[in-house]
Design a protein around this motif. Structure first.
Motif, mmCIF file in Angstrom:
data_model
loop_
_atom_site.group_PDB
_atom_site.id
_atom_site.type_symbol
_atom_site.label_atom_id
_atom_site.label_comp_id
_atom_site.label_asym_id
_atom_site.label_seq_id
_atom_site.Cartn_x
_atom_site.Cartn_y
_atom_site.Cartn_z
ATOM 1 N N TRP A 1 10.406 4.996 15.109
ATOM 2 C CA TRP A 1 11.051 5.402 13.856
ATOM 3 C C TRP A 1 9.998 5.868 12.871
ATOM 4 O O TRP A 1 8.911 5.284 12.776
ATOM 5 C CB TRP A 1 11.831 4.229 13.249
ATOM 6 N N ILE A 2 10.329 6.914 12.122
ATOM 7 C CA ILE A 2 9.464 7.340 11.030
ATOM 8 C C ILE A 2 10.138 6.901 9.740
ATOM 9 O O ILE A 2 11.299 7.242 9.479
ATOM 10 C CB ILE A 2 9.198 8.865 11.070
ATOM 11 N N CYS A 3 9.447 6.107 8.959
ATOM 12 C CA CYS A 3 10.017 5.482 7.763
ATOM 13 C C CYS A 3 9.304 5.983 6.507
ATOM 14 O O CYS A 3 8.094 6.238 6.533
ATOM 15 C CB CYS A 3 9.881 3.963 7.839
ATOM 16 N N ARG A 4 10.074 6.116 5.428
ATOM 17 C CA ARG A 4 9.478 6.485 4.143
ATOM 18 C C ARG A 4 10.236 5.805 3.021
ATOM 19 O O ARG A 4 11.364 5.326 3.200
ATOM 20 C CB ARG A 4 9.464 7.994 3.957
ATOM 21 N N LEU A 5 9.617 5.771 1.846
ATOM 22 C CA LEU A 5 10.234 5.129 0.701
ATOM 23 C C LEU A 5 11.459 5.917 0.252
ATOM 24 O O LEU A 5 11.415 7.140 0.127
ATOM 25 C CB LEU A 5 9.228 5.032 -0.445
ATOM 26 N N LYS A 6 12.541 5.202 -0.041
ATOM 27 C CA LYS A 6 13.787 5.859 -0.421
ATOM 28 C C LYS A 6 13.672 6.614 -1.746
ATOM 29 O O LYS A 6 14.217 7.703 -1.896
ATOM 30 C CB LYS A 6 14.905 4.823 -0.527
ATOM 31 N N LYS A 7 12.985 6.027 -2.706
ATOM 32 C CA LYS A 7 12.976 6.587 -4.051
ATOM 33 C C LYS A 7 11.832 7.574 -4.284
ATOM 34 O O LYS A 7 11.627 8.028 -5.401
ATOM 35 C CB LYS A 7 12.891 5.459 -5.080
ATOM 36 N N GLU B 1 0.832 -1.197 0.000
ATOM 37 C CA GLU B 1 0.000 0.000 0.000
ATOM 38 C C GLU B 1 0.869 1.250 0.000
ATOM 39 O O GLU B 1 2.044 1.216 0.386
ATOM 40 C CB GLU B 1 -0.936 0.004 1.212
ATOM 41 N N ASP B 2 0.278 2.357 -0.449
ATOM 42 C CA ASP B 2 1.021 3.607 -0.595
ATOM 43 C C ASP B 2 0.822 4.486 0.641
ATOM 44 O O ASP B 2 -0.261 5.024 0.849
ATOM 45 C CB ASP B 2 0.557 4.341 -1.854
ATOM 46 N N PHE B 3 1.865 4.623 1.444
ATOM 47 C CA PHE B 3 1.818 5.488 2.625
ATOM 48 C C PHE B 3 2.931 6.521 2.533
ATOM 49 O O PHE B 3 4.042 6.225 2.088
ATOM 50 C CB PHE B 3 1.981 4.681 3.914
ATOM 51 N N SER B 4 2.621 7.733 2.977
ATOM 52 C CA SER B 4 3.649 8.774 3.035
ATOM 53 C C SER B 4 4.702 8.416 4.075
ATOM 54 O O SER B 4 5.903 8.565 3.837
ATOM 55 C CB SER B 4 3.010 10.121 3.396
ATOM 56 N N PHE B 5 4.234 7.948 5.239
ATOM 57 C CA PHE B 5 5.131 7.599 6.342
ATOM 58 C C PHE B 5 4.600 6.356 7.044
ATOM 59 O O PHE B 5 3.396 6.093 7.048
ATOM 60 C CB PHE B 5 5.224 8.742 7.368
#
Length: 310
Positions: free
Chosen positions: A264-270, A133-137
């Protein structure tokens, strides 16, 4: 363009009346636009026969080209609109306890400061990243590196302090001479249980496995049971500060333990952050700093000493 749009609708609907209704004009106005177009192109485009108009060969060729053109325009405009809507939408996947006990009551402040931005918060069990799924964070807890991968980058959001908590009445009945009585009922979070480390670092005797123990799958359930006077639990500074400051829960021992783990706040690298997402991340970081100052102040006021895990 007005004449071309009128002709396109006549070709699609097959009647001047439907085309006029779509354009919110009269039928004669549409007919006039078609005549003007025929004069400009020097050819007949429609055979005016009722109830349906019939296109000439030139009319069919023009209709096919216009359909492709207007469809492309509509698709492009819709894509731009959707992109604009997405740029103002933030989707956050958050550990359930953190979402319900801390983030949910604060996110309204961000929305007030940033009108027009939408925030959707989804709560999930810790570590369930839902990568399809697509999440900002994504905000979850764990040791350093728990969520970093080729796809995700993690950034420390906050630490927390673990503290045994219960009601004042329960403390009076089960704590004496700096120890917990064998009759103590322990309320355990099956996903996160720092009791052993806390006993060792606090140098307080563990009453042992003979005590009553109830396991829950969320810290919030442990806290609810503790607030009801059912036992003692480990609460963290991001979930229970309000209850501690108000006296609804007390620390039977004035010793807190800084957790080895972090949120931790995680996001997609690309994926490049949108302006709305950058605003949200900056706001969240500032909220955390402000909150941790309050934690420090409350613990100082209550003479609670904070120990490091190691």
């Amino acid at each position: 363009m007005t004449s071309l749009r009128a002709f396109d609708l006549v070709a699609r609907f097959g009647t001047f009346t439907e085309a006029a209704r779509e354009l919110n004009v009269s039928r004669p106005a549409v007919s006039k636009q078609i005549k003007n177009l025929e004069q400009h192109l020097c050819c007949q485009l429609v055979v005016r026969s009722r109830p349906k108009v019939v296109l000439t060969e030139e009319g069919r060729q023009l209709a096919a080209g216009l359909k492709q053109g207007f469809d492309l325009i509509n698709t492009t405009a819709q894509r731009i609109t959707e992109r604009r809507a997405r740029s103002n939408a933030i989707h956050v996947l958050v550990d359930r306890d953190f979402a319900t006990s801390w983030l949910a009551e604060r996110v309204g402040g961000f929305l007030i400061q940033n009108p027009g931005i939408l925030v959707e918060v989804s709560a999930e069990r810790n570590g369930f990243l839902r990568m399809d799924e697509d999440f900002s964070f994504r905000i979850f807890y764990g040791p350093a590196g728990a969520f970093a991968s080729e796809v995700l980058e993690e950034e420390e959001l906050c630490e927390w302090i673990d503290l045994p908590l219960c009601t004042q009445e329960y403390s009076a009945a089960h704590v004496s001479d700096g120890t917990l009585a064998p009759t103590t009922h322990f309320l355990i979070d099956s996903n996160y249980n720092p009791w052993e480390t806390w006993f060792r670092r606090a140098k307080i005797p563990d009453p042992g496995q003979g005590t009553r123990r109830t396991s829950y799958n969320e810290t919030s359930l442990c806290l609810s049971a503790a607030l009801a006077g059912s036992g003692v639990t480990i609460g963290d500074s991001f979930m229970c500060l309000g209850a501690i400051a108000e006296g609804r829960l007390v620390a039977p021992f004035k010793l807190g333990l800084r957790s080895r783990e972090r949120y931790w706040i995680c996001r997609l690298k690309k994926r490049e952050l949108t302006e709305a997402e950058r605003l949200f991340q900056a706001w969240l970081a500032q909220e955390v700093v402000t909150y941790q100052r309050r934690v420090n102040q409350v613990f100082t006021d209550l003479n609670i000493e904070v120990l490091d895990a190691d």
